[in-house]
Structure formats: structure tokens, C-alpha cells
Motif scaffolding. Structure first.
Motif, mmCIF file in Angstrom:
data_model
loop_
_atom_site.group_PDB
_atom_site.id
_atom_site.type_symbol
_atom_site.label_atom_id
_atom_site.label_comp_id
_atom_site.label_asym_id
_atom_site.label_seq_id
_atom_site.Cartn_x
_atom_site.Cartn_y
_atom_site.Cartn_z
ATOM 1 N N THR A 1 24.483 58.947 41.989
ATOM 2 C CA THR A 1 24.955 59.846 43.034
ATOM 3 C C THR A 1 23.809 60.703 43.557
ATOM 4 N N ALA A 2 22.966 61.190 42.672
ATOM 5 C CA ALA A 2 21.826 62.009 43.081
ATOM 6 C C ALA A 2 20.820 61.221 43.910
ATOM 7 N N SER A 3 20.762 59.901 43.696
ATOM 8 C CA SER A 3 19.828 59.073 44.463
ATOM 9 C C SER A 3 20.510 58.432 45.677
ATOM 10 N N ASN A 4 21.650 58.996 46.069
ATOM 11 C CA ASN A 4 22.367 58.578 47.277
ATOM 12 C C ASN A 4 22.837 57.126 47.202
ATOM 13 N N ARG A 5 23.344 56.718 46.048
ATOM 14 C CA ARG A 5 23.861 55.360 45.853
ATOM 15 C C ARG A 5 25.347 55.385 45.508
ATOM 16 N N GLN A 6 26.077 56.349 46.074
ATOM 17 C CA GLN A 6 27.496 56.495 45.748
ATOM 18 C C GLN A 6 28.308 55.268 46.136
ATOM 19 N N VAL A 7 28.013 54.680 47.277
ATOM 20 C CA VAL A 7 28.799 53.540 47.754
ATOM 21 C C VAL A 7 28.646 52.355 46.802
ATOM 22 N N LEU A 8 27.419 52.071 46.406
ATOM 23 C CA LEU A 8 27.200 50.957 45.474
ATOM 24 C C LEU A 8 27.830 51.247 44.119
ATOM 25 N N ASN A 9 27.737 52.486 43.663
ATOM 26 C CA ASN A 9 28.354 52.868 42.396
ATOM 27 C C ASN A 9 29.870 52.668 42.459
ATOM 28 N N THR A 10 30.466 53.070 43.570
ATOM 29 C CA THR A 10 31.913 52.909 43.735
ATOM 30 C C THR A 10 32.302 51.437 43.774
ATOM 31 N N ARG A 11 31.512 50.614 44.434
ATOM 32 C CA ARG A 11 31.798 49.172 44.479
ATOM 33 C C ARG A 11 31.757 48.562 43.085
ATOM 34 N N ILE A 12 30.754 48.933 42.302
ATOM 35 C CA ILE A 12 30.661 48.417 40.935
ATOM 36 C C ILE A 12 31.875 48.851 40.130
ATOM 37 N N GLN A 13 32.282 50.110 40.276
ATOM 38 C CA GLN A 13 33.442 50.607 39.536
ATOM 39 C C GLN A 13 34.706 49.854 39.933
ATOM 40 N N LEU A 14 34.854 49.539 41.211
ATOM 41 C CA LEU A 14 36.026 48.783 41.660
ATOM 42 C C LEU A 14 36.025 47.366 41.101
ATOM 43 N N ILE A 15 34.871 46.738 41.061
ATOM 44 C CA ILE A 15 34.767 45.381 40.515
ATOM 45 C C ILE A 15 35.107 45.383 39.025
ATOM 46 N N VAL A 16 34.577 46.364 38.306
ATOM 47 C CA VAL A 16 34.856 46.455 36.868
ATOM 48 C C VAL A 16 36.331 46.779 36.634
ATOM 49 N N ALA A 17 36.915 47.616 37.473
ATOM 50 C CA ALA A 17 38.343 47.929 37.341
ATOM 51 C C ALA A 17 39.194 46.684 37.571
ATOM 52 N N ALA A 18 38.814 45.878 38.556
ATOM 53 C CA ALA A 18 39.544 44.635 38.807
ATOM 54 C C ALA A 18 39.410 43.684 37.616
ATOM 55 N N PHE A 19 38.208 43.612 37.049
ATOM 56 C CA PHE A 19 38.014 42.802 35.839
ATOM 57 C C PHE A 19 38.901 43.313 34.714
ATOM 58 N N ASN A 20 38.950 44.619 34.540
ATOM 59 C CA ASN A 20 39.727 45.226 33.467
ATOM 60 C C ASN A 20 41.203 44.869 33.589
ATOM 61 N N VAL A 21 41.750 45.023 34.775
ATOM 62 C CA VAL A 21 43.171 44.723 34.983
ATOM 63 C C VAL A 21 43.447 43.240 34.741
ATOM 64 N N THR A 22 42.606 42.384 35.310
ATOM 65 C CA THR A 22 42.795 40.942 35.164
ATOM 66 C C THR A 22 42.680 40.506 33.697
ATOM 67 N N ALA A 23 41.650 40.990 33.024
ATOM 68 C CA ALA A 23 41.449 40.617 31.627
ATOM 69 C C ALA A 23 42.579 41.158 30.747
ATOM 70 N N ASN A 24 43.035 42.379 31.021
ATOM 71 C CA ASN A 24 44.142 42.926 30.242
ATOM 72 C C ASN A 24 45.410 42.102 30.417
ATOM 73 N N LEU A 25 45.688 41.677 31.630
ATOM 74 C CA LEU A 25 46.863 40.837 31.855
ATOM 75 C C LEU A 25 46.752 39.519 31.094
ATOM 76 N N ALA A 26 45.521 39.033 30.949
ATOM 77 C CA ALA A 26 45.328 37.764 30.248
ATOM 78 C C ALA A 26 45.426 37.906 28.731
ATOM 79 N N VAL A 27 45.101 39.082 28.190
ATOM 80 C CA VAL A 27 45.050 39.212 26.726
ATOM 81 C C VAL A 27 46.228 39.961 26.112
ATOM 82 N N ILE A 28 47.038 40.626 26.910
ATOM 83 C CA ILE A 28 48.116 41.438 26.328
ATOM 84 C C ILE A 28 49.084 40.585 25.513
#
Length: 86
Positions: A24-51
Motif C-alpha cells: 500500500t505504501a508503494s502505491n500497489r493497492q490495486v495489485l494487492n487487492t487482485r491477489i487477495q481476491l484470487i486467493v479468496a476465490a481459491f479458498n472458497v473453491t478449495a473449502n467446497l472441495a474438502v469439506i
């Protein structure tokens, strides 16, 4: 057992918080948010597969894996952006 599996989470969260703040301090908020969204999508998908097959043990492993992936991806992004600044 669940607490043992989840024990790396505070450490990973602390590192993720620091790396996210530096991005955030290096003005990379958009890329950071995109990575977080991708990881969140992975988390939801993987959780649905393993529950059903693995229950809470699988969910715990996916949670730790998601935080580790987030740390690796954001650390790489921070490293790459710091190379451009140098």
C-alpha cells in the motif's frame, strides 16, 4: 488437532499485514487487492472441495494454505516492485 493445524495462522497473518502495508505504501493497492481476491476465490473453491471428504481438518489445511499462498504472492509482488524502484 484443529488448533495445531491452525497454529501458523497468527505468524502468517502478521507477515501478510506487514507485506500488505508495504504494498500500500508503494502505491500497489490495486495489485494487492487482485491477489487477495484470487486467493479468496481459491479458498472458497478449495473449502467446497474438502469439506465433505475431510471436514474441519481439510478446512484448517486450506486456511493455512490460503494464507501461505497470499504471503508468497504478495511477497513476490513486493520484491518485483522494489526491483523497479532501485
Amino acid at each position: 488437532l484443529y488448533l495445531q493445524l491452525l497454529s501458523p495462522i497468527p505468524f502468517l497473518r502478521a507477515l501478510n499485514f506487514g507485506v500488505g502495508t508495504m504494498l500500500t505504501a508503494s502505491n500497489r493497492q490495486v495489485l494487492n487487492t487482485r491477489i487477495q481476491l484470487i486467493v479468496a476465490a481459491f479458498n472458497v473453491t478449495a473449502n467446497l472441495a474438502v469439506i465433505l471428504p475431510f471436514g474441519l481438518v481439510g478446512v484448517s489445511i486450506v486456511y493455512v494454505a490460503s494464507d501461505a499462498i497470499l504471503l508468497l504472492a504478495t511477497s513476490y509482488l513486493l520484491w518485483r516492485s522494489s526491483k523497479k524502484l532501485a
